[in-house]
Scaffold this motif. Structure first.
Motif, PDB file in Angstrom:
ATOM      1  N   LYS A 299      57.844  43.211   4.635  1.00 52.92           N
ATOM      2  CA  LYS A 299      59.293  43.085   4.450  1.00 52.92           C
ATOM      3  C   LYS A 299      60.053  44.078   5.321  1.00 52.92           C
ATOM      4  N   ARG A 300      59.348  45.066   5.869  1.00 47.72           N
ATOM      5  CA  ARG A 300      60.010  46.013   6.772  1.00 47.72           C
ATOM      6  C   ARG A 300      60.245  45.407   8.154  1.00 47.72           C
ATOM      7  N   GLY A 301      59.627  44.262   8.425  1.00 49.98           N
ATOM      8  CA  GLY A 301      59.943  43.532   9.652  1.00 49.98           C
ATOM      9  C   GLY A 301      61.275  42.827   9.506  1.00 49.98           C
ATOM     10  N   ILE A 302      61.700  42.139  10.559  1.00 49.00           N
ATOM     11  CA  ILE A 302      62.919  41.332  10.446  1.00 49.00           C
ATOM     12  C   ILE A 302      62.610  39.890  10.830  1.00 49.00           C
ATOM     13  N   LEU A 303      63.224  38.990  10.103  1.00 43.36           N
ATOM     14  CA  LEU A 303      63.094  37.569  10.401  1.00 43.36           C
ATOM     15  C   LEU A 303      64.232  37.161  11.327  1.00 43.36           C
ATOM     16  N   ALA A 374      69.691  42.434  21.373  1.00 40.93           N
ATOM     17  CA  ALA A 374      70.930  42.775  20.658  1.00 40.93           C
ATOM     18  C   ALA A 374      70.677  42.881  19.162  1.00 40.93           C
ATOM     19  N   THR A 375      69.881  41.967  18.643  1.00 38.95           N
ATOM     20  CA  THR A 375      69.586  41.980  17.209  1.00 38.95           C
ATOM     21  C   THR A 375      68.845  43.259  16.822  1.00 38.95           C
ATOM     22  N   LEU A 376      67.836  43.612  17.618  1.00 40.01           N
ATOM     23  CA  LEU A 376      67.049  44.815  17.292  1.00 40.01           C
ATOM     24  C   LEU A 376      67.875  46.083  17.439  1.00 40.01           C
ATOM     25  N   ARG A 377      68.707  46.106  18.477  1.00 41.44           N
ATOM     26  CA  ARG A 377      69.532  47.299  18.701  1.00 41.44           C
ATOM     27  C   ARG A 377      70.413  47.559  17.467  1.00 41.44           C
TER      28      ARG A 377
END
Lengths: 485, 485
Positions: A299-303, A374-377
């Motif tokens: 859950k610490r990842g991102i979808l 952009a999402t990760l930033r």
């Protein structure tokens, strides 16, 4: 009878005058709904005939993880230190089971859930008073309590005080089997209940005045008619195994690899009820699970979706995640992890790509240039402050994804496990009476379990089907037994 | 009869033996579906009785913009220089009307659409051979052709060769009224058709053998029974005005401010059909328009959701935009424009916020910190190169939003115009026969228009309702007239 059947291929038979068997209450289907209906009818003094199309019985209930959604302050909840009450439970269910779930069913169930816990216990269904810290899936242990929905995730944690309500019978990995063993054992010692196996209801028998008075049953190559003196309860499961019916009413579910349901979930109970004048509702709805965890650490990842955007708080119940991934993101999703977060997911999703930077991973995945970067930033910037203003994932799962390499686990519907079953079915009242299109009961006809539209109109939490199947199965059986004809 | 009615409050009547009126074909509802059914039945030599509950008739068809979705190479398409053929038209509709639209209906209609154009023309419905460059809405002029869906927008422009198919009768702003005037004028001179106004069908009459043989009709405080010797056609509209029915089956539509439909769209036709054994399907589906354009130039803005993310190519048909904004983004959307793009939208959305920078606008809107900034940065970077790799908006609408101040037009469901009507209804075959839950015709019963589930299972393009209403109305009327009883 077979002459009559040939003439009455519409799922109902008229003009039946001789019967090969009789009972006060006839129940179709020996899953949890049918078992509880039979026991409740017998407790009211009714003679019950229970028809099961397979040899063994148990249905999808026996194959399931066995979680029963119970709350409002059960002894197990209390022993494990969780506060809950009926109003709090209803608040969660009204928010999580929609849009527009059946408020009457939810309020009634929340009010009577503790009583139902005791009833199940009285049937020797054992729930250990121990809490398991996992979520979603049934515990791998014999612990009796687990968070089985999105209770402690946004937005639900702000709508109702989080309390775990997934109650699991004490047999690791086979709790559904244990539940049905215990219910079937009760039936075996109930002199009022007779079970006919390998017996399949093929049509409902309608009297002159429109009342349902029995069923035509196929067994061992022969057809015979059984009379239901007081009422007939359809508890024959959902329709995930009927591909044509799924294609017509809930086409998105066709894309899910895993169908949760035994062979009997072919819609026959729903179709029999409709042929008798019952109205079906929410046939478009389904439970859609995308078990990208456990392990919980994932859950610490991102979808992200096909445009490289996040779309949900990753700590939501995976049934909510699967529903949104399929219905809102067209089944395109990747779980982005870094080296520190990466673990092998229990459901075995493959690594779709690896990259030494966000740019490289984005390129490998074929995502639009700059999108994942952009999402990760943005995510990392917020996560480093312990915040997630976009989707409100809890702090425990917020960690900047900066330990290279990055990886993407393939959560697309074409490659990952999406597990589905249907939630729509016959429209029933609180006593399991099947209603017609104008909300009038079809006289003599009752239904429960996934043959009906129950507590969850669309949004799902684990344990709701065994909950409404068993509870409203009891109500339906008792109401059928109480019919004065 | 009123005694019978009291006993038969379920929407069907049995045991009727005397009739106050008779016809070969009885049609319920004088919108485009009912009108075309009556004309087609009359053309087959049937005596037709058309029942209309209001005084004037015309229904929602007369109130509508009047676009009829026609293609496959109509004379108007050809004169305006657009290539189209049935296969190309079917490809678009199969992609745009789903998920899982009725392929048989779509292929059949695409094949016969040119013929249907000529039939409408033969009824004096005038279509000028001139193209209007707007999209979505009916032309403000008397031009006869317009792009009325997402034909030239991604992904559809890559699935089928873009061709405009919205055919508009030549009366600016009142084309639906013109269409119905012309059809009703035809009916007025057809000696076989009698129209009874202020006459409301309250129940269907069922014969011993299950056949639908007439209707109980309420007019001026009295109830009488009309016999349908060959068949009865339900063409009574959808159910957007029945709030309980919408809440039960399509709850998201309740949030839309504008209900597209006359008072008669209360579901009565669908409920009558269900009471007679007909199966309804796709009752969850609706057309949901968010007319954030015209002016067309507003498509140069970007739509963002509550997380500050884009979610669609803004040049898509606004019915597709509305559907996604409501169903996938929970009705939270803002149209972000800069000073150069800003114009007053025809639908009057208010300015929710203005900012001298993306950061200021984001703050004013209460969007997550950094979210809109990241979205604009990425969009502008791509747009400056004439690209939109995330959602594939066409180059003509790609312009970096850099001319300060920035503004946000409020497209949230609570403040903007979301206009909805229902798309689900009775399940019918290509001849308008109403089918039961096992796909068997209910003998004697036909339906068309929004009383049925038609060409659009969910995704919508303007003109599809008048198209399938009029075309399958014709088929239903002809099939009813051809019944040999």
């Amino acid at each position: 009878v077979s002459d009559v059947l040939r003439g009455g291929a519409s799922g109902v038979l008229r003009g039946v005058s001789s019967w090969q068997a009789e009972a006060d209450v006839v129940v179709v289907g020996l899953g949890c709904a049918g078992a509880c209906a039979a026991l409740a009818a017998a407790a009211r003094g009714a003679r019950v005939l229970l028809l099961e199309r397979s040899s063994a019985g148990g249905g999808t209930s026996a194959l399931s993880g066995g979680l029963v959604y119970l709350g409002g302050g059960t002894p197990v909840q209390k022993a494990c230190g969780f506060e809950d009450d009926p109003e709090n439970m209803a608040r969660y269910l009204l928010a999580a089971c929609g849009p527009a779930p059946d408020e009457a069913k939810i309020r009634h169930y929340a009010e009577h859930s503790v009583e139902h816990f005791h009833w199940l216990s009285s049937c020797d269904v054992p729930f250990r008073a121990s809490f398991h810290p996992g979520t979603g899936i049934e515990p791998p242990t014999d612990d009796g309590l687990i968070f089985s929905g999105s209770e402690n995730a946004y937005p639900f944690c702000e709508i109702a005080r989080p309390a775990p309500r997934g109650h699991c019978p004490a047999r690791p990995g086979a709790a559904g089997g244990l539940l049905m063993e215990r219910l079937i054992a009760r039936i075996a010692v109930a002199p009022e209940v007779r079970v006919e196996s390998d017996a399949r209801a093929e049509a409902l028998v309608v009297a002159e005045d429109g009342r349902i008075v029995g069923a035509a049953v196929r067994r061992a190559g022969e057809t015979f008619c059984v009379r239901a003196r007081r009422g007939l309860v359809l508890a024959a499961g959902g329709f995930i195994q009927n591909r044509a019916m799924v294609a017509r009413h809930a086409p998105a579910l066709l894309r899910c690899k895993i169908r949760i349901g035994c062979e009997g979930d072919d819609g026959s109970g729903i179709l029999l009820g409709m042929a008798a004048g019952g109205a079906a509702m929410r046939l478009d709805a389904g439970s859609i699970s995308l078990p990208f965890y456990p392990p919980e650490g994932l859950k610490r990842g991102i979808l992200v979706n096909g445009a490289g955007q996040r779309f949900i708080n990753e700590d939501a119940y995976y049934g909510r995640v699967g529903e949104q991934a399929l219905l809102r993101q067209d089944g395109r999703a990747f779980l982005i992890v870094d080296e520190a977060v990466h673990e092998r997911p229990m459901a075995g999703m493959e690594v779709a790509a690896v990259g030494e930077s966000a740019q490289e991973l984005e390129h490998e995945l074929g995502l639009p240039a700059g999108s994942l970067q952009a999402t990760l930033r943005l995510y990392n910037e917020h996560a480093s402050r312990g915040e997630d203003p976009l989707f409100h994932k809890r702090g425990a799962y917020l960690k900047p994804l900066v330990d290279m390499p990055l990886g993407a686990l393939d959560c697309t519907v074409d490659h990952a496990i999406y597990a589905a079953f249907t939630l729509g079915g016959l429209h029933t009242d609180l006593d399991g009476r099947v209603l017609d299109a104008a909300d009038r009961p079809v006289p003599g006809l009752f239904a429960a379990g996934r043959t009906t539209s129950g507590l969850a109109a669309q949004g799902y939490s684990s344990g709701l089907s065994l909950a409404d199947g068993s509870y409203f199965g009891r109500r339906a059986g008792a109401a059928a037994a109480a019919e004065v004809v």
